[in-house]
Design an enzyme around this catalytic site. Structure first.
Site, PDB file in Angstrom:
ATOM      1  N   TRP A  10       0.877  -1.250   0.132  1.00 33.99           N
ATOM      2  CA  TRP A  10       0.048   0.287  -0.224  1.00 33.99           C
ATOM      3  C   TRP A  10       0.818   1.285  -0.157  1.00 33.99           C
ATOM      4  O   TRP A  10       0.483   1.746  -0.276  1.00 33.99           O
ATOM      5  CB  TRP A  10      -0.802  -0.108   0.874  1.00 33.99           C
ATOM      6  CG  TRP A  10      -2.070  -0.477   1.325  1.00 33.99           C
ATOM      7  CD1 TRP A  10      -2.644  -1.770   0.246  1.00 33.99           C
ATOM      8  CD2 TRP A  10      -3.432  -1.006   2.227  1.00 33.99           C
ATOM      9  NE1 TRP A  10      -3.388  -2.057   0.062  1.00 33.99           N
ATOM     10  CE2 TRP A  10      -4.487  -1.734   1.231  1.00 33.99           C
ATOM     11  CE3 TRP A  10      -3.676  -0.741   3.263  1.00 33.99           C
ATOM     12  CZ2 TRP A  10      -4.882  -2.095   2.325  1.00 33.99           C
ATOM     13  CZ3 TRP A  10      -4.008  -0.922   4.259  1.00 33.99           C
ATOM     14  CH2 TRP A  10      -5.743  -1.979   2.863  1.00 33.99           C
ATOM     15  N   GLU A  97      11.775   1.931  -4.321  1.00 31.65           N
ATOM     16  CA  GLU A  97      11.392   2.434  -3.472  1.00 31.65           C
ATOM     17  C   GLU A  97      12.301   3.323  -2.239  1.00 31.65           C
ATOM     18  O   GLU A  97      12.910   4.855  -2.800  1.00 31.65           O
ATOM     19  CB  GLU A  97       9.702   3.507  -3.057  1.00 31.65           C
ATOM     20  CG  GLU A  97       9.635   3.622  -4.993  1.00 31.65           C
ATOM     21  CD  GLU A  97       7.956   3.007  -4.980  1.00 31.65           C
ATOM     22  OE1 GLU A  97       7.653   2.973  -3.422  1.00 31.65           O
ATOM     23  OE2 GLU A  97       7.536   2.272  -6.095  1.00 31.65           O
ATOM     24  N   GLU A 167      11.129  -7.119  -9.392  1.00 32.85           N
ATOM     25  CA  GLU A 167      10.191  -5.823  -9.692  1.00 32.85           C
ATOM     26  C   GLU A 167      10.720  -5.205 -10.530  1.00 32.85           C
ATOM     27  O   GLU A 167      12.595  -4.215 -10.209  1.00 32.85           O
ATOM     28  CB  GLU A 167       9.930  -4.904  -8.315  1.00 32.85           C
ATOM     29  CG  GLU A 167       8.834  -5.825  -7.633  1.00 32.85           C
ATOM     30  CD  GLU A 167       7.847  -4.613  -7.285  1.00 32.85           C
ATOM     31  OE1 GLU A 167       6.487  -5.233  -6.928  1.00 32.85           O
ATOM     32  OE2 GLU A 167       8.578  -3.822  -6.339  1.00 32.85           O
ATOM     33  N   GLY A 173       4.418   0.875 -11.026  1.00 31.89           N
ATOM     34  CA  GLY A 173       3.725   2.488 -10.928  1.00 31.89           C
ATOM     35  C   GLY A 173       3.624   3.794 -12.730  1.00 31.89           C
ATOM     36  O   GLY A 173       3.217   4.675 -12.953  1.00 31.89           O
ATOM     37  N   GLY A 234       1.230  -3.039  -6.468  1.00 32.75           N
ATOM     38  CA  GLY A 234       0.448  -1.494  -5.596  1.00 32.75           C
ATOM     39  C   GLY A 234      -0.573  -1.314  -6.071  1.00 32.75           C
ATOM     40  O   GLY A 234      -1.409  -1.625  -4.798  1.00 32.75           O
ATOM     41  N   GLY A 235      -0.228  -0.659  -6.908  1.00 34.89           N
ATOM     42  CA  GLY A 235      -1.540   0.581  -7.119  1.00 34.89           C
ATOM     43  C   GLY A 235      -2.500   0.009  -7.547  1.00 34.89           C
ATOM     44  O   GLY A 235      -3.286   0.062  -6.726  1.00 34.89           O
TER      45      GLY A 235
HETATM   46  P1  PGA Z   1       2.025  -1.609  -8.633  1.00 35.96           P
HETATM   47  O1  PGA Z   1       4.045  -0.901  -7.965  1.00 35.96           O
HETATM   48  O2  PGA Z   1       1.606  -2.350  -8.855  1.00 35.96           O
HETATM   49  O3  PGA Z   1       1.850   0.301  -9.002  1.00 35.96           O
HETATM   50  O4  PGA Z   1       3.253  -0.863 -10.628  1.00 35.96           O
HETATM   51  C1  PGA Z   1       4.198  -2.603  -7.442  1.00 35.96           C
HETATM   52  C2  PGA Z   1       5.432  -2.424  -6.499  1.00 35.96           C
HETATM   53  O5  PGA Z   1       6.222  -1.084  -6.024  1.00 35.96           O
HETATM   54  O6  PGA Z   1       5.325  -3.517  -5.614  1.00 35.96           O
END
Ligand code: PGA
Length: 249
Positions: A10, A97, A167, A173, A234-235
């Site tokens: 999240w 990130e 990833e 994102g 994520g999103g």
């Molecule tokens: P995303 O993020 O699904 O928004 O691309 C994935 C993540 O950073 O774990």
């Protein structure tokens, strides 16, 4: 057969109330779903609300980071003991990130991972190349380097609960997903490296998740790849219906 892990990251979204609302809507939609493990990782402050809302359900709660020291003067950090006190033993480590914006390195990933495993956590350790590395044909080398350093001085026995997430940074994102074939190739590189470090039996059991713009409409083709053992989302994990569609692909 490796049981898949469908994990939600999240990030820095939602308040405690919004977290509760999510579980109110999400839990009935996934009730009885045992095919996959489901983990939701809210930001630290939402963990108590999420734990309370998900109590007794088939959804585990995880954190998005953890420090390697037991305690100390580390402003802004959280320890394994603090998470365990809440009953949390799932954690994302080395997310891109963290690496991109907060100075996380392969070495600090290794420290966090060692401590988390030592404390009995199930860590989801993230690796992945940036766009320039992929374009320069360096993806395999980068993944191998990240694995070697992250798993440095960790025995197969200690690493038993390890989960890895591939990833690709260019897919996070951005709406650009790796094709199932690209993802499967990268997973095979990671599994081969895990074979060399931990041995074949370990690598055959290791769950490697794919993350990066996983959505309800691309999840099935990704999960159809034998190499892919789940998703880190994520999103599309912020909305109960959309995350349900992903979990139940
Ligand atoms: P995303 O993020 O699904 O928004 O691309 C994935 C993540 O950073 O774990």
């Amino acid at each position: 057969m490796r049981k898949k892990v469908m994990a939600a990251n999240w990030k820095m979204y939602k308040t405690p109330d919004q977290s509760r609302d999510f579980f109110r809507d999400f839990l009935p939609l996934v009730a009885g779903h045992t095919r996959d493990e489901i983990v939701v990782c809210p930001s630290f402050l939402n963990i108590p609300a999420a734990l309370d809302a998900a109590k007794g359900s088939n959804v585990a709660i995880g954190a998005q980071n953890v420090h390697w020291k037991e305690e100390g003067a580390f402003t802004g950090e959280t320890s394994v003991g603090q998470l365990l006190a809440w009953g949390v033993n799932n954690v994302i480590i080395g997310h891109s990130e963290r690496r991109q914006y907060f100075g996380e390195t392969d070495d600090t990933v290794n420290l966090r991972l060692k401590t988390a495993l030592e404390a009995g956590f199930t860590p989801i350790c993230c690796v992945g190349e940036v766009l320039e590395e992929r374009e320069a044909g360096m993806t395999d080398d980068i993944l191998r380097r990240q694995c070697v350093r992250a798993f440095h001085a960790i025995s197969a026995k200690k690493a038993a609960k390890l989960v890895v997430a591939y990833e690709p940074v260019w897919a996070i994102g951005t709406g650009k997903t790796a094709t199932p074939e690209i993802a499967a190739e990268a997973h095979a590189v990671i599994r081969k490296e895990a074979t060399e470090i931990f041995g074949e039996d370990f690598a055959n059991q290791l769950r490697i998740l794919y993350g990066g713009s996983v959505k309800p409409d691309n999840v099935s083709s990704l999960m159809a790849q034998e190499e892919i053992d789940g998703a880190l989302v994520g999103g599309a994990s912020l909305d109960p219906k959309s995350f349900t569609a992903i979990v139940k692909y």
